[in-house]
Design a protein around this motif. Sequence first.
Motif, PDB file in Angstrom:
ATOM      1  N   LEU A 157       0.789  -1.091  -0.080  1.00  0.00           N
ATOM      2  CA  LEU A 157       0.064   0.107   0.009  1.00  0.00           C
ATOM      3  C   LEU A 157       0.902   1.376   0.068  1.00  0.00           C
ATOM      4  O   LEU A 157       0.673   2.124  -0.748  1.00  0.00           O
ATOM      5  CB  LEU A 157      -0.850   0.182   1.030  1.00  0.00           C
ATOM      6  CG  LEU A 157      -2.195   0.800   1.198  1.00  0.00           C
ATOM      7  CD1 LEU A 157      -2.945   0.488   0.067  1.00  0.00           C
ATOM      8  CD2 LEU A 157      -2.735   0.633   2.412  1.00  0.00           C
ATOM      9  N   LEU A 201       1.084   1.646  -4.097  1.00  0.00           N
ATOM     10  CA  LEU A 201      -0.598   1.675  -4.422  1.00  0.00           C
ATOM     11  C   LEU A 201      -0.592   3.342  -3.782  1.00  0.00           C
ATOM     12  O   LEU A 201      -1.390   4.128  -4.673  1.00  0.00           O
ATOM     13  CB  LEU A 201      -1.458   0.973  -3.635  1.00  0.00           C
ATOM     14  CG  LEU A 201      -1.349  -0.460  -4.107  1.00  0.00           C
ATOM     15  CD1 LEU A 201      -2.159  -1.384  -3.406  1.00  0.00           C
ATOM     16  CD2 LEU A 201      -1.859  -0.495  -5.641  1.00  0.00           C
ATOM     17  N   ILE A 202      -0.125   3.724  -3.003  1.00  0.00           N
ATOM     18  CA  ILE A 202      -0.249   5.126  -2.563  1.00  0.00           C
ATOM     19  C   ILE A 202       0.987   5.971  -2.718  1.00  0.00           C
ATOM     20  O   ILE A 202       2.042   5.412  -1.771  1.00  0.00           O
ATOM     21  CB  ILE A 202      -0.876   5.370  -1.039  1.00  0.00           C
ATOM     22  CG1 ILE A 202      -2.372   4.446  -1.037  1.00  0.00           C
ATOM     23  CG2 ILE A 202      -1.047   6.628  -0.701  1.00  0.00           C
ATOM     24  CD1 ILE A 202      -2.899   4.460   0.263  1.00  0.00           C
ATOM     25  N   ILE A 230      -4.486  11.574  -2.272  1.00  0.00           N
ATOM     26  CA  ILE A 230      -4.294  10.344  -2.733  1.00  0.00           C
ATOM     27  C   ILE A 230      -4.277   9.983  -3.887  1.00  0.00           C
ATOM     28  O   ILE A 230      -3.252   9.335  -4.924  1.00  0.00           O
ATOM     29  CB  ILE A 230      -5.163   9.072  -1.766  1.00  0.00           C
ATOM     30  CG1 ILE A 230      -4.841   9.340  -0.329  1.00  0.00           C
ATOM     31  CG2 ILE A 230      -4.854   7.898  -2.168  1.00  0.00           C
ATOM     32  CD1 ILE A 230      -5.988   8.605   0.112  1.00  0.00           C
ATOM     33  N   PHE A 231      -5.538  10.618  -4.764  1.00  0.00           N
ATOM     34  CA  PHE A 231      -5.583  10.398  -6.224  1.00  0.00           C
ATOM     35  C   PHE A 231      -4.381  10.889  -7.041  1.00  0.00           C
ATOM     36  O   PHE A 231      -3.836  10.555  -7.719  1.00  0.00           O
ATOM     37  CB  PHE A 231      -6.886  10.878  -6.550  1.00  0.00           C
ATOM     38  CG  PHE A 231      -7.441  10.451  -8.003  1.00  0.00           C
ATOM     39  CD1 PHE A 231      -7.778   9.333  -8.214  1.00  0.00           C
ATOM     40  CD2 PHE A 231      -7.725  11.480  -8.763  1.00  0.00           C
ATOM     41  CE1 PHE A 231      -8.026   8.724  -9.347  1.00  0.00           C
ATOM     42  CE2 PHE A 231      -8.298  11.082 -10.174  1.00  0.00           C
ATOM     43  CZ  PHE A 231      -8.476   9.608 -10.426  1.00  0.00           C
ATOM     44  N   ARG A 271      -1.059   9.004  -7.347  1.00  0.00           N
ATOM     45  CA  ARG A 271      -1.213   8.104  -8.044  1.00  0.00           C
ATOM     46  C   ARG A 271      -1.085   8.611  -9.598  1.00  0.00           C
ATOM     47  O   ARG A 271      -0.950   7.794 -10.443  1.00  0.00           O
ATOM     48  CB  ARG A 271      -2.423   7.245  -7.933  1.00  0.00           C
ATOM     49  CG  ARG A 271      -2.520   6.338  -6.523  1.00  0.00           C
ATOM     50  CD  ARG A 271      -3.637   5.806  -6.258  1.00  0.00           C
ATOM     51  NE  ARG A 271      -4.034   4.801  -7.300  1.00  0.00           N
ATOM     52  CZ  ARG A 271      -3.378   3.781  -7.500  1.00  0.00           C
ATOM     53  NH1 ARG A 271      -2.591   3.242  -6.844  1.00  0.00           N
ATOM     54  NH2 ARG A 271      -3.896   2.967  -8.637  1.00  0.00           N
ATOM     55  N   LEU A 285      -8.009   2.932  -0.013  1.00  0.00           N
ATOM     56  CA  LEU A 285      -7.988   1.638  -0.549  1.00  0.00           C
ATOM     57  C   LEU A 285      -8.650   1.426  -1.875  1.00  0.00           C
ATOM     58  O   LEU A 285      -8.090   0.867  -2.740  1.00  0.00           O
ATOM     59  CB  LEU A 285      -8.500   0.602   0.505  1.00  0.00           C
ATOM     60  CG  LEU A 285      -7.573   0.512   1.754  1.00  0.00           C
ATOM     61  CD1 LEU A 285      -8.260  -0.552   2.878  1.00  0.00           C
ATOM     62  CD2 LEU A 285      -6.283  -0.101   1.260  1.00  0.00           C
ATOM     63  N   LEU A 323      -9.423   3.795  -3.905  1.00  0.00           N
ATOM     64  CA  LEU A 323      -8.884   4.585  -4.913  1.00  0.00           C
ATOM     65  C   LEU A 323      -7.422   3.686  -5.407  1.00  0.00           C
ATOM     66  O   LEU A 323      -6.925   3.795  -6.761  1.00  0.00           O
ATOM     67  CB  LEU A 323      -8.277   5.620  -4.351  1.00  0.00           C
ATOM     68  CG  LEU A 323      -9.171   7.074  -4.814  1.00  0.00           C
ATOM     69  CD1 LEU A 323      -8.697   8.185  -4.166  1.00  0.00           C
ATOM     70  CD2 LEU A 323      -9.381   7.340  -6.324  1.00  0.00           C
ATOM     71  N   ALA A 324      -6.802   3.238  -4.445  1.00  0.00           N
ATOM     72  CA  ALA A 324      -5.533   2.634  -4.742  1.00  0.00           C
ATOM     73  C   ALA A 324      -5.719   0.997  -5.464  1.00  0.00           C
ATOM     74  O   ALA A 324      -5.038   0.944  -6.391  1.00  0.00           O
ATOM     75  CB  ALA A 324      -4.661   2.126  -3.372  1.00  0.00           C
ATOM     76  N   GLY A 325      -6.720   0.750  -5.391  1.00  0.00           N
ATOM     77  CA  GLY A 325      -7.021  -0.519  -6.144  1.00  0.00           C
ATOM     78  C   GLY A 325      -7.274  -0.251  -7.686  1.00  0.00           C
ATOM     79  O   GLY A 325      -6.997  -1.010  -8.637  1.00  0.00           O
ATOM     80  N   CYS A 326      -7.832   0.878  -8.129  1.00  0.00           N
ATOM     81  CA  CYS A 326      -7.935   1.461  -9.441  1.00  0.00           C
ATOM     82  C   CYS A 326      -6.747   1.585  -9.987  1.00  0.00           C
ATOM     83  O   CYS A 326      -5.587   1.786  -9.488  1.00  0.00           O
ATOM     84  CB  CYS A 326      -8.558   3.016  -9.496  1.00  0.00           C
ATOM     85  SG  CYS A 326      -9.941   3.209  -8.712  1.00  0.00           S
TER      86      CYS A 326
END
Lengths: 642, 317
Positions: free
Chosen positions: A82, A94-95, A351-352, A355, B20, B22-25
Motif C-alpha cells: 500500500l 499503491l499510494i 491520494i488520487f 497516483r 484503498l 482508489l489504490a485499487g484502481c
Amino acid sequence: MLHLKKSQLLLGGGLIWVFLSRIFQGDHTLELSTAENTSFTTSVGDAAASIRGNRTKSAAFIYFFNPIRATINGFVEAIRTLISVPRGNSIIPLIGWFGVAAIVAFTVYATSRLRTALLATALLLACGALGMWQFTMDTLAMTFASVLLSLLIGIPLGIWAGLSDRVLKILTPFLDLAQILPTLVYLAPLALFFLIGTASATIATMVYSIPLSIRITSHAIRNLNQSPIEAAVSMGSTGKQTLTKVQLPMAKQMIVLGINQTVMAALSFVVIAALIGAPGLGKPVVDALIIRNVGQGFVAGFAVVFVAILLDRSTSAAAKAQESFIPPTAVQIRNNRIKIGAAGLATIVSIFASRMVLSLAVWPTSINFSSQVEDVTNSATTWITTNLYIFTVGFKDFISNWVLNPLETLLAFSPWYVTLAAIIFLALVIGGNRVAILAAVLLSLIVFSGLWHEAMITLTQTIVATLMTMTIGIALGILVGRNKRAEKILRPFLDAGQTLPAFVYLIPMLGLFGPTRFTAIATGIVYSIPVVVKIVGEGIRSVPESMIEAATAAGSTVRQIITKVQLPAAKKSILLATNQGMIFVLAVVVIGGFVGSGGLGYLVILGGSKPELQGKGLVAGLVILLLGVMIDRIAQASAQRV
Amino acid sequence: MKFSLGRRSAAVSLVVVGALVLAGCSSSVNESADEASDCGTWAIAMHAWNGYTASAQVVAEVAKANGCTITQTTLEEAGVTYDAMEAGSIDVIIEDWGGGRWKEWVDRGAVVEAGDNGNVGLIGMYVAPWMAAKYPDILDSANLNKYADMFKTADSGGKGAWYEGPPGYTTIGEKMIAANKLNFKAIATGSEAALVDVLTKAEANKTPALAYFYTPGTLFIKIPGLEQSRIKFPANDWSDAAKASGLTDYPETQLQKLMSKKLMDSGSIFSTIVMNFKWTNADQNSVAADIEGGMEPAAAAQKWIDANPDTVAAWLG
C-alpha cells in the motif's frame, strides 16, 4: 545499628573474596574456547538443527508455525504494498508519498488538532528529505502491523487482568520477565521457528510491546473511580454492561496512553529487528555498523527519532483529546463535521494525485539532504576520532586497567565456586534468604550451561558500565532535580537519547575506542544515562520542600543539603534507577558483541552465523536471561528494603 | 465524548477505505511502468566486504540488462543468509568462503551449490607493514612470541592482541594460537570495518597490530606493503582433513556461489547468469577499487561490463 552491620558484613565478605581470588587465581575458571562446544550446547545445537530440518515436515510447523508466519507475512506485505513497495510491474506503491503524507495529516487532525497534524506531517517529510522515505514507510508498516496485533492481544488480556486478580497474578511473572529480557536474546529462537524475515521480526516486536499494553490496560481498569461502577452495579447492570458502558469509557484515556506506550516500544525495536530481516529504518543503521559509516547511521537514526516524535506526539495528543468531559454543542458538532469532511475530501484528492503524478508518487531525488548530513557527521566524527584519539584511548586504557581488568579477574578468573559463593553471600546480605536462594539456583544453572566464564565477563562489563552510569547519572540527576533551567536544557537530549537506537552510537564509539570491551561499556552508559537521570531527578524533586527549608534554617550549606537531606531522602529512587540502569546496560553490553566486547553477546551473534555454534549461541541467550533476572531481583530487593 | 470519538473514527475509516478503493484502481503512473520480461524478481544477498559488493553488483547489472528485477539485501554471512534462502527471501550468494558449512541446507534441498565463482581466496594474519620492514623476522610465526609483548593492549589479558575476523567469516585463530603455542589472545572484532580500522590506524600511527585479513581485497591498495606482511605459519597437510585439525594456517579457497532451489528450478535467465558467472581476482579488484574510489557500485559494475563484453556474453549461455 543494623545498617552499620550490613556494610561491615559486605566489607568483610568482599575482603575474603579478594583474598581467596588472589590465592586460587586462574584455577577452575571454567574457561571454554570460543569454537568449543560442551555436551549440553552440542545437544541444544542438534535440537535446533532438527527443528530446522523439520520445518517442511513436522505437523507443528505445517499446522501451526508456518500458517502463522504466512498470515503475518501477508498482513505486513499488504501494508507495504500500500505505502512502500511497488506491486508487480508498477514502479510505485499503491499510494505515493504525497498521499501517505495527506493520510497522516488527516488522521492526526481528525484525532487531535491541527497543530499536531502539521508537526506530524513536517516530521514525515523530513524523513523523506533525509532520503529515507521508503525505509520510513517500511518502518511505519512494520510498526502499524505489530502494534495492531499487539493491541488485539494486549487489550483484551489487559482488561481481563484488570478484572481478575488471579489472571493478573498468573501474568505478572511473564510481564516482569519480558521487561528484563534483553532484545538481542529472543531473535535467534524466534528465527528458528519463524525463519528470518518479516514474520519473525513482527513477532519479536510484539513480544516486546504486548507486556506494556497489558500492564497499562489492567492498571487503567484497576484504578478507576469506584463510585460510578458501584452505582451502575446497584442499578442492576450486568458485568458485561458495567464493563462496556462504564469501565471501558472511563478507562479510555489511559488505554489510549497504553497505545502510545505500545507504539513507542514497537518503534524502539525497529533497529534490532533488522537483524532478523525486518524491512525498515533498522536496515541502513545495521548496514552502517557493518561498513562503519557513522554518517549513514546517523541519517537513519535521525529518521527513527523523527518517526518516534511523530508517533509519540500524535498518539499522546489523541489521548489528550479524550480528556474533555464537556459535550460539544450542536453548532460545534456541525462545524467539526464540515472541517473533517473537507479535510477528508482533500486527503482523497491527494491520494488520487499521488497516483497520477509521478513526482507526487515517488519521492523526488532532488530533495535529498542525506549526503550533506552524512558528510557533516562523518567529518565531525573523523575530526574527533583523529584528534581526540589519544585522550579517548588514554581514558579507555585507564578504565580498562584499573577498573575493568581487576573486576574481571575477581569475577571471571577466580575459581567458579568462589565467585558463586561470593555472589550468593552478597544476595543474602542485600536481599535476604529468598533472593539468596534464587541467586544460588540461577548461578548453578549458569555453571551447568558451561558458559560460566563468558557470563562472568558479561557481568563484569555490566557492573562497570552501571557504576559509571550511576556516577554520571546521579550527578546529572541532582542537577536536573534542583535546577529547573538545567532540566529544561537537558530534557531534549535525554528524550533524544532514549529514542535514538543504541546501534547508532555504537558506530562512533567504535571509532573512538576501537574493537574493545570499553566500546560496549561506553555505549551502554550513553544509552542508560537518560533513564537514570530522569528517575533520580524525579526522586530529588519529590523530596518535601519543608525538609530542605528546615535544613536551610539550621544553617546547612548546599553541599550538606544535597548529601545529608536530598540524597538520603531520594535513596529509593536512586536504587530503582540503578536497577533500571543495570537492565538497560545489560541489553546494550550484549549488543557490544558486534564491536569486540566478547562475552555472552558475542556468542549469541556467533551462533547466528556459524551453524556449528548455533546451540552455543542459543544457550548464551538463555544465560543472558538468567543473569538479567538475577541482577534485577538483587537490585529490586535492595530497593525494597530501604 | 463517546459520540465524538465514534464520529471521528468513522471519518478516519471512511477516508482509509476511500484510499484503498482508489489504490485499487489502476493509475496512469502505474501503466507507464515497463512490462518486465519473464526473468522474474530475485534477491541477491549483500555481504559487507567490498569484493563481494563488486561481484554481486556486476551480476545484478547483467541480470537487469536482461530483464530481471533484482533486489539487494544486506545480511550477515552463513547461517543467517542460508535461513533467508530457505525462507524464500534470498536467492543468491555470489561469494561464500565457508567450505561446506551450507551442507545441512543443501541436504535439505533448500540451497543449491552453483559452483566456483573463479575468485581464489586466501585468509591470513597480517602485521602492520612498518613492522615487517623494521623486524623482518616477525613474518615467521616461530618468532611471533618474541614480539608478543609489543602487541599487548588493555584488553588482551597480558598476552599479545590477535585481532580475529568477524563472526560470519572463516576463523581458526584460537586453534592456530594453540597449535603454534603462541602467547596471544584472540580478540573478536565483530566487523570487517573494525579490522580495516585497526590495520589502517596501526600503519598511520606506527603502532603494533596483528590482524586477520584476506585477499582478494582492495585494502592492499590502500595500505602498501600489507600484502607482503602476511605471517607465514607452518603449512597444514590438507590432503588429510583429519590431520588438518591441528590447524596452523589457512588454505587457499575456491570461492563458491550458492542459489536457492526456487531460482534453480525456475529456468530463468538469471539462474543461467549465476551458474555461469566466473571472473578473476584481478577483475574483482578493478571493480572494487572503483567503488572504493567513490564510484557508485552500479556505475563501477557497468564500466567493467562495458570493457568485458565477451566474458559477459559467455555468462548468458
